[in-house]
Design a protein around this motif. Structure first.
Motif, PDB file in Angstrom:
ATOM      1  N   PHE A  52       0.965  -1.183  -0.076  1.00  0.00           N
ATOM      2  CA  PHE A  52       0.052  -0.100  -0.109  1.00  0.00           C
ATOM      3  C   PHE A  52       0.713   1.296  -0.061  1.00  0.00           C
ATOM      4  N   GLY A  53       0.521   2.141  -0.499  1.00  0.00           N
ATOM      5  CA  GLY A  53       1.288   3.600  -0.519  1.00  0.00           C
ATOM      6  C   GLY A  53       1.078   4.082  -1.920  1.00  0.00           C
ATOM      7  N   ASP A  54       2.052   4.974  -2.247  1.00  0.00           N
ATOM      8  CA  ASP A  54       2.280   5.321  -3.625  1.00  0.00           C
ATOM      9  C   ASP A  54       3.226   4.339  -4.405  1.00  0.00           C
ATOM     10  N   VAL A  55       2.455   3.254  -5.017  1.00  0.00           N
ATOM     11  CA  VAL A  55       3.265   2.308  -5.593  1.00  0.00           C
ATOM     12  C   VAL A  55       2.823   1.782  -7.025  1.00  0.00           C
ATOM     13  N   GLN A  56       1.923   2.885  -7.340  1.00  0.00           N
ATOM     14  CA  GLN A  56       1.692   2.661  -9.011  1.00  0.00           C
ATOM     15  C   GLN A  56       1.849   3.884  -9.701  1.00  0.00           C
ATOM     16  N   GLY A  57       2.635   3.748 -10.717  1.00  0.00           N
ATOM     17  CA  GLY A  57       3.040   4.795 -11.752  1.00  0.00           C
ATOM     18  C   GLY A  57       4.506   5.180 -11.142  1.00  0.00           C
ATOM     19  N   VAL A  58       5.415   4.283 -10.500  1.00  0.00           N
ATOM     20  CA  VAL A  58       6.511   4.838 -10.074  1.00  0.00           C
ATOM     21  C   VAL A  58       7.538   3.603 -10.208  1.00  0.00           C
ATOM     22  N   PHE A  59       7.231   2.423 -11.330  1.00  0.00           N
ATOM     23  CA  PHE A  59       7.891   1.479 -11.717  1.00  0.00           C
ATOM     24  C   PHE A  59       8.150   0.476 -10.452  1.00  0.00           C
ATOM     25  N   PHE A  60       7.339   0.391  -9.753  1.00  0.00           N
ATOM     26  CA  PHE A  60       7.416  -0.653  -8.610  1.00  0.00           C
ATOM     27  C   PHE A  60       7.397  -2.084  -8.976  1.00  0.00           C
ATOM     28  N   ARG A  61       6.405  -2.332 -10.219  1.00  0.00           N
ATOM     29  CA  ARG A  61       6.611  -3.632 -10.621  1.00  0.00           C
ATOM     30  C   ARG A  61       7.959  -4.134 -11.191  1.00  0.00           C
ATOM     31  N   THR A  95      -3.303  -3.513  -8.941  1.00  0.00           N
ATOM     32  CA  THR A  95      -4.539  -3.691  -8.664  1.00  0.00           C
ATOM     33  C   THR A  95      -5.516  -2.392  -9.051  1.00  0.00           C
ATOM     34  N   PRO A  96      -6.714  -2.462  -9.160  1.00  0.00           N
ATOM     35  CA  PRO A  96      -7.755  -1.317  -9.574  1.00  0.00           C
ATOM     36  C   PRO A  96      -7.689  -0.353  -8.215  1.00  0.00           C
ATOM     37  N   LYS A  97      -7.457  -1.083  -6.971  1.00  0.00           N
ATOM     38  CA  LYS A  97      -7.650  -0.075  -5.636  1.00  0.00           C
ATOM     39  C   LYS A  97      -6.227   0.618  -5.360  1.00  0.00           C
ATOM     40  N   GLY A  98      -5.212   0.533  -6.370  1.00  0.00           N
ATOM     41  CA  GLY A  98      -4.083   1.520  -6.163  1.00  0.00           C
ATOM     42  C   GLY A  98      -2.972   0.657  -5.365  1.00  0.00           C
ATOM     43  N   THR A  99      -3.084  -0.537  -5.221  1.00  0.00           N
ATOM     44  CA  THR A  99      -1.941  -1.379  -4.402  1.00  0.00           C
ATOM     45  C   THR A  99      -1.397  -2.214  -5.428  1.00  0.00           C
ATOM     46  N   VAL A 100      -0.193  -2.820  -5.042  1.00  0.00           N
ATOM     47  CA  VAL A 100       0.417  -4.053  -5.801  1.00  0.00           C
ATOM     48  C   VAL A 100       0.480  -5.082  -5.193  1.00  0.00           C
ATOM     49  N   VAL A 101       0.078  -6.507  -5.668  1.00  0.00           N
ATOM     50  CA  VAL A 101       0.003  -7.522  -5.249  1.00  0.00           C
ATOM     51  C   VAL A 101       0.926  -8.400  -6.020  1.00  0.00           C
ATOM     52  N   GLY A 102       1.386  -9.608  -5.273  1.00  0.00           N
ATOM     53  CA  GLY A 102       1.964 -10.904  -5.821  1.00  0.00           C
ATOM     54  C   GLY A 102       2.302 -11.605  -5.005  1.00  0.00           C
ATOM     55  N   SER A 146      10.476   0.783  -5.279  1.00  0.00           N
ATOM     56  CA  SER A 146      11.299   1.263  -6.279  1.00  0.00           C
ATOM     57  C   SER A 146      11.762   2.868  -5.650  1.00  0.00           C
ATOM     58  N   PRO A 147      12.769   3.382  -6.482  1.00  0.00           N
ATOM     59  CA  PRO A 147      13.299   4.744  -5.781  1.00  0.00           C
ATOM     60  C   PRO A 147      12.097   5.821  -5.625  1.00  0.00           C
ATOM     61  N   MET A 148      10.877   5.876  -6.545  1.00  0.00           N
ATOM     62  CA  MET A 148      10.223   6.800  -6.417  1.00  0.00           C
ATOM     63  C   MET A 148       8.705   6.682  -5.634  1.00  0.00           C
ATOM     64  N   SER A 149       8.873   5.225  -5.167  1.00  0.00           N
ATOM     65  CA  SER A 149       7.866   4.785  -4.275  1.00  0.00           C
ATOM     66  C   SER A 149       7.537   5.365  -3.050  1.00  0.00           C
ATOM     67  N   GLN A 150       6.584   5.184  -2.435  1.00  0.00           N
ATOM     68  CA  GLN A 150       6.284   5.548  -0.834  1.00  0.00           C
ATOM     69  C   GLN A 150       5.323   4.629  -0.225  1.00  0.00           C
ATOM     70  N   ILE A 151       6.154   3.639   0.432  1.00  0.00           N
ATOM     71  CA  ILE A 151       5.486   2.437   1.068  1.00  0.00           C
ATOM     72  C   ILE A 151       4.818   2.942   2.269  1.00  0.00           C
ATOM     73  N   ASP A 152       3.504   2.814   2.484  1.00  0.00           N
ATOM     74  CA  ASP A 152       2.809   2.807   3.595  1.00  0.00           C
ATOM     75  C   ASP A 152       2.754   1.688   4.383  1.00  0.00           C
TER      76      ASP A 152
END
Length: 117
Positions: free
Chosen positions: A37-46, A65-72, A93-99
């Motif tokens: 959870f956090g700012d993890v989409q659009g920041v090359f997290f995957r 995910t559609p709710k803005g998280t990353v799963v795996g 990723s360098p630009m992510s913010q993990i909550d």
């Protein structure tokens, strides 16, 4: 701990205290599901997750995910899965913010279900 050779497959070497005696034990494989959870989409997290997984030698998958998280899911040796969990929880990723990082279904598996990340 003695570093195991790359050719080992079903066994690993472990030291026994300071006496340096070796015992054979069956290699274990772990699997864990995650949601970040956090700012993890659009920041090359995957992309960075896949790269980190390949560097560590673990396998699995990652998706948005559609709710803005990353799963795996991550699979590999318990030690490498633990390192990957720490990376997912604290680095990303360098630009992510993990909550928050949630891990579930952690278990031992008889074999890897994937060939790469």
């Amino acid at each position: 701990f003695v570093k195991t050779p790359p050719w080992r497959d079903a066994f690993c070497m472990e030291t026994n205290d300071s006496k340096n005696r070796f015992t054979m034990s069956t290699a274990r494989l772990h699997s864990v599901d995650y949601e970040i959870f956090g700012d993890v989409q659009g920041v090359f997290f995957r992309k960075y997750t896949e790269e980190q997984g390949r560097k560590l030698g673990v396998v699995g998958w990652v998706k948005n995910t559609p709710k803005g998280t990353v799963v795996g899911q991550v699979q590999g040796s318990p030690e490498k899965v633990a390192i990957m969990k720490n990376w997912l929880r604290n680095v990303g990723s360098p630009m992510s913010q993990i909550d928050e990082a949630r891990f579930s279904n952690e278990k031992e598996v008889p074999s890897l279900e994937f060939t790469n990340f």
